[in-house]
Design a protein around this motif. Structure first.
Motif, PDB file in Angstrom:
ATOM      1  N   GLN A 117     -16.031 -15.093 -11.805  1.00 56.32           N
ATOM      2  CA  GLN A 117     -16.093 -13.965 -12.732  1.00 56.32           C
ATOM      3  C   GLN A 117     -15.042 -13.987 -13.842  1.00 56.32           C
ATOM      4  O   GLN A 117     -15.208 -13.281 -14.824  1.00 56.32           O
ATOM      5  N   VAL A 118     -13.992 -14.743 -13.694  1.00 51.51           N
ATOM      6  CA  VAL A 118     -12.900 -14.695 -14.674  1.00 51.51           C
ATOM      7  C   VAL A 118     -12.733 -16.010 -15.422  1.00 51.51           C
ATOM      8  O   VAL A 118     -12.528 -16.023 -16.640  1.00 51.51           O
ATOM      9  N   SER A 119     -12.846 -17.130 -14.727  1.00 53.97           N
ATOM     10  CA  SER A 119     -12.516 -18.422 -15.330  1.00 53.97           C
ATOM     11  C   SER A 119     -13.462 -18.830 -16.459  1.00 53.97           C
ATOM     12  O   SER A 119     -13.164 -19.759 -17.213  1.00 53.97           O
ATOM     13  N   GLN A 132     -11.795  -3.461 -19.571  1.00 57.61           N
ATOM     14  CA  GLN A 132     -11.558  -2.436 -18.551  1.00 57.61           C
ATOM     15  C   GLN A 132     -12.729  -2.362 -17.577  1.00 57.61           C
ATOM     16  O   GLN A 132     -12.536  -2.246 -16.363  1.00 57.61           O
ATOM     17  N   SER A 133     -13.949  -2.434 -18.099  1.00 57.76           N
ATOM     18  CA  SER A 133     -15.141  -2.421 -17.238  1.00 57.76           C
ATOM     19  C   SER A 133     -15.169  -3.664 -16.355  1.00 57.76           C
ATOM     20  O   SER A 133     -15.476  -3.589 -15.165  1.00 57.76           O
ATOM     21  N   ALA A 134     -14.838  -4.809 -16.956  1.00 53.32           N
ATOM     22  CA  ALA A 134     -14.836  -6.062 -16.203  1.00 53.32           C
ATOM     23  C   ALA A 134     -13.766  -6.039 -15.118  1.00 53.32           C
ATOM     24  O   ALA A 134     -13.982  -6.540 -14.006  1.00 53.32           O
ATOM     25  N   LEU A 135     -12.617  -5.438 -15.434  1.00 52.13           N
ATOM     26  CA  LEU A 135     -11.540  -5.358 -14.455  1.00 52.13           C
ATOM     27  C   LEU A 135     -11.976  -4.540 -13.240  1.00 52.13           C
ATOM     28  O   LEU A 135     -11.682  -4.900 -12.095  1.00 52.13           O
ATOM     29  N   LEU A 136     -12.685  -3.450 -13.489  1.00 52.88           N
ATOM     30  CA  LEU A 136     -13.187  -2.619 -12.394  1.00 52.88           C
ATOM     31  C   LEU A 136     -14.166  -3.408 -11.527  1.00 52.88           C
ATOM     32  O   LEU A 136     -14.113  -3.344 -10.284  1.00 52.88           O
ATOM     33  N   ILE A 137     -15.041  -4.164 -12.171  1.00 55.58           N
ATOM     34  CA  ILE A 137     -16.004  -4.987 -11.434  1.00 55.58           C
ATOM     35  C   ILE A 137     -15.279  -6.034 -10.598  1.00 55.58           C
ATOM     36  O   ILE A 137     -15.642  -6.298  -9.446  1.00 55.58           O
ATOM     37  N   ILE A 139     -12.199  -5.885  -9.383  1.00 55.46           N
ATOM     38  CA  ILE A 139     -11.529  -5.219  -8.253  1.00 55.46           C
ATOM     39  C   ILE A 139     -12.538  -4.896  -7.154  1.00 55.46           C
ATOM     40  O   ILE A 139     -12.284  -5.156  -5.965  1.00 55.46           O
ATOM     41  N   LEU A 140     -13.682  -4.349  -7.540  1.00 56.54           N
ATOM     42  CA  LEU A 140     -14.723  -4.016  -6.561  1.00 56.54           C
ATOM     43  C   LEU A 140     -15.259  -5.274  -5.879  1.00 56.54           C
ATOM     44  O   LEU A 140     -15.571  -5.256  -4.683  1.00 56.54           O
ATOM     45  N   SER A 141     -15.346  -6.362  -6.624  1.00 57.55           N
ATOM     46  CA  SER A 141     -15.841  -7.619  -6.065  1.00 57.55           C
ATOM     47  C   SER A 141     -14.874  -8.179  -5.022  1.00 57.55           C
ATOM     48  O   SER A 141     -15.296  -8.699  -3.981  1.00 57.55           O
ATOM     49  N   VAL A 142     -13.574  -8.081  -5.306  1.00 61.42           N
ATOM     50  CA  VAL A 142     -12.558  -8.536  -4.343  1.00 61.42           C
ATOM     51  C   VAL A 142     -12.626  -7.692  -3.074  1.00 61.42           C
ATOM     52  O   VAL A 142     -12.582  -8.212  -1.950  1.00 61.42           O
ATOM     53  N   ILE A 143     -12.762  -6.370  -3.254  1.00 55.46           N
ATOM     54  CA  ILE A 143     -12.854  -5.467  -2.102  1.00 55.46           C
ATOM     55  C   ILE A 143     -14.098  -5.780  -1.280  1.00 55.46           C
ATOM     56  O   ILE A 143     -14.041  -5.841  -0.038  1.00 55.46           O
ATOM     57  N   LEU A 144     -15.232  -6.003  -1.952  1.00 56.47           N
ATOM     58  CA  LEU A 144     -16.475  -6.335  -1.245  1.00 56.47           C
ATOM     59  C   LEU A 144     -16.323  -7.634  -0.462  1.00 56.47           C
ATOM     60  O   LEU A 144     -16.759  -7.722   0.694  1.00 56.47           O
ATOM     61  N   SER A 145     -15.692  -8.627  -1.060  1.00 55.30           N
ATOM     62  CA  SER A 145     -15.500  -9.910  -0.381  1.00 55.30           C
ATOM     63  C   SER A 145     -14.641  -9.755   0.868  1.00 55.30           C
ATOM     64  O   SER A 145     -14.962 -10.306   1.932  1.00 55.30           O
ATOM     65  N   MET A 146     -13.555  -9.000   0.745  1.00 61.63           N
ATOM     66  CA  MET A 146     -12.685  -8.763   1.904  1.00 61.63           C
ATOM     67  C   MET A 146     -13.422  -7.963   2.977  1.00 61.63           C
ATOM     68  O   MET A 146     -13.269  -8.221   4.178  1.00 61.63           O
TER      69      MET A 146
END
Length: 343
Positions: A117-119, A132-137, A139-146
């Motif tokens: 998502q970032v590279s 800002q929208s991408a940052l929220l996505i 963060i949510l993606s990291v939380i979902l993965s964990m």
């Protein structure tokens, strides 16, 4: 060619599972001793998930001999998996501090999300609002993965349950991925994961001769998270389709955790209040619970995943429809609540 590789993977997984089972019993290492919160009554070798991981990596290697695959993708998977496997292997041998486990999971999740998502540089080239929208996505993606890593660990509680669910998820996702883009090799990668679990399931079927342990369950959650974002980045499978395929595990683990938080229970303490635990105890049968998981997956989950995959404009509504009856059942059965032993 693919069928041959899948059969080889099943055989390697079964053979290595059997080898680990005999090895652990011989040297009395990685043995899961029963306790009041266990669903088994005698010592059983654990960390058998190593066989799933080993056979799956062999599958990827053999596949790379016959087709040109993106080696960078699997280098990322290997780097992401390595700390998870290491910390979980130690945890299966001797319990590890939960903060260390969470930090390791955060590192792995962040690596996966950064790669997919970032590279690509879009995040850095976007304007402030988009960032800002991408940052929220992100963060949510990291939380979902964990969360996927942990919920898969939570749901590995009865014989054959976690490995059979992974077989369903892998093969169903493989079929849908092939239907969406037969020129992509994602469907092959997913089918191989199912085959690796099938070989292990032979010894993990009730009554289980070996458990996958945290080494297997957390790693499978990690691999599934990896393929969710891999397939999404290639526009092969929608995240909503994945959420539907995972609905039995996500609903049970998430609702149970929420109830235990609300009722002020120790969420880090082992318990038998997941729906699958309650059903297994009430019916005194692992196979009864597994049978109903198969029926629900085939009669409800997969048709809705197929519908979501076909009518993508309605996938949010279809996802909600998939979860509603599961949530009603969780409420009815009292998931997350301590059960009355006299019932």
């Amino acid at each position: 060619m693919l069928l041959t590789l899948l059969l080889i993977t099943i055989f390697i997984s079964f053979a290595f599972t059997l080898f680990l089972e005999k090895l652990f019993l011989k040297y009395s290492i990685f043995i899961d001793e029963p306790n009041p919160r266990s669903s088994h009554k005698k010592p059983v070798p654990t960390s058998g998930g190593l066989a799933i991981l080993f056979s799956y990596l062999i599958f990827i290697y053999l596949l790379s001999i016959f087709i040109t695959i993106d080696s960078d993708i699997f280098l990322v998977l290997l780097i992401a998996l390595s700390p998870i496997i290491t910390i979980c292997l130690i945890d299966d041998f001797k319990k590890v501090n939960i903060l260390l486990r969470l930090f390791t999971q955060f590192f792995t999740a962040s690596l996966i999300i950064y790669y997919f998502q970032v590279s690509n540089g879009i995040f850095f080239d976007a304007d402030s609002y988009t960032r800002q929208s991408a940052l929220l996505i992100i963060i949510l993606s990291v939380i979902l993965s964990m969360w996927l890593m942990n919920l898969y660990n939570f749901m590995d509680g009865i014989d054959g349950y976690a490995s059979l669910e992974c077989i369903f998820i892998s093969l169903a996702a493989s079929l849908l991925a092939y239907n969406n883009n037969p020129n992509s090799f994602v469907y092959m990668y997913l089918a191989g994961l199912g085959a690796a679990n099938l070989g292990f399931l032979i010894r993990n079927w009730y009554p289980a001769k070996i458990f996958m342990g945290d080494t297997g369950s957390v790693s499978l959650g990690c691999i599934i998270a990896f393929y969710i974002f891999f397939s999404a980045s290639e526009s092969i499978l929608s995240i909503y389709t994945w959420l539907i395929l995972l609905s039995i595990f996500i609903a049970d683990a998430s609702y149970t955790l929420l109830v235990r938080i609300v009722t002020k229970r120790n969420i880090a303490h082992p318990h038998l209040t997941h729906a699958f635990h309650i059903l297994t105890i009430k019916k005194n049968s692992h196979l009864f619970t597994i049978k109903w998981m198969i029926i629900i997956n085939m009669a409800w989950v997969f048709p809705l995943a197929l519908l979501s995959n076909t009518y993508m404009s309605y996938h949010i509504v279809i996802t909600m429809v998939a979860y509603l009856p599961l949530l009603f059942y969780l409420i009815k059965i009292g998931a997350g609540l301590e059960q009355n032993k006299n019932q």
